[in-house]
Enzyme design. Sequence first.
Site, short mmCIF file in Angstrom:
data_model
loop_
_atom_site.label_atom_id
_atom_site.label_comp_id
_atom_site.label_asym_id
_atom_site.label_seq_id
_atom_site.Cartn_x
_atom_site.Cartn_y
_atom_site.Cartn_z
N LYS A 190 0.83 -1.21 0.00
CA LYS A 190 0.00 0.00 0.00
C LYS A 190 0.86 1.26 0.00
CE LYS A 190 0.85 0.83 4.49
NZ LYS A 190 1.28 2.07 5.16
N THR B 149 -3.30 5.56 4.34
CA THR B 149 -1.99 5.96 3.83
C THR B 149 -2.11 6.83 2.59
OG1 THR B 149 -1.18 3.83 4.62
CG2 THR B 149 0.32 5.11 3.29
N ARG C 26 4.29 9.70 5.00
CA ARG C 26 5.49 10.16 4.31
C ARG C 26 5.46 9.77 2.84
NH1 ARG C 26 7.57 8.00 9.15
NH2 ARG C 26 8.21 6.10 8.09
#
Length: 334
Positions: free
Chosen positions: A187, A244, A251
Amino acid sequence: MKAVVVGSGGWGTALSMVLCDNGHDVTLWSHDPAKAAQMAESRENSKLKGVRLPDALHIGGDLDCLIGAELVVCAAPSFAVRETGKKIAPYLTEKTVLVSVSKGIERDTNLRMSQILEDVTQNICKVAALSGPSHAEEVSIRQPTGCVSACRDMPTARMVQDAFMNPYFRVYTSEDIVGVELSGAMKNVVALACGVCDGMGYQDNTKALLMTRAMAELTRLGEKLGGTRQTFGGLAGMGDLIVTCTSMHSRNRRAGILIGEGKSAQEAMTEIGAVVEGYYAAESIHQLAEREGVEMPICRSIYEVLYHGRVVQDVVSSLMCRAKKDELTETTWL
């Protein structure tokens, strides 16, 4: 229970707080003794600004803290898991439960994190994985979060569930450690791709298209490697993908935004200033897809952007103009 969290990044620190809240005797170990001393004195981790660490949490840089630990949590970045595993191996016994919470696939070997730990510890103890949609920043302030404890040995998965579960941290169990770990690693690549779309100015329609079709790709590869499709539709799969791909805590997404705005992959990672796991996972996924003969056009495209400097605008055009497909035959994960 005596527990040691090995790795003092944001995620390792947040999990050490969960274990402390549950009444365990917890030590947070850092590979940097100076950082450990600073955290012990300030009761704060710079990765989790403004969050006070529990007074009951022991913090140190001496591996002797592992002696007698019943639960050891490996929270090192994926590229450091092998070396970290070697360091902790002499302290483990057949009674230890080792939990991997790192998300990645090892470069070149294409091994999952639990496989690396099993290798370097010579299978001395049971190894489980804990994964799911769980930003450290939110877990550390005790916001409701759900994860999956996965192990082929269900009593071990349940032991990890019992150790971590509390009113704000809900843990499910699964025997599908393959699917859970692959979901957590793959992912990150999709989050990079979603970030690229954000950086290019695309909006909700594009992101929904990208996330849904990418999940079909991840599931095709995951099933080929031994995972089950239900896992990819669950917390460790779709749940982690959503969080995410949509959060600025990620990040991977932030790095993708910079690439979409015109920066190179290396420039983007330098600006982020922390490990961008999706960059490393993109190469491994490409290698696995080639080896297994699985078609993954989205993941292949982001790999080409990251490693071969392909122009992102060209990637969008080529993906949108692919041959016509039937969704029901393509979307194997539904």
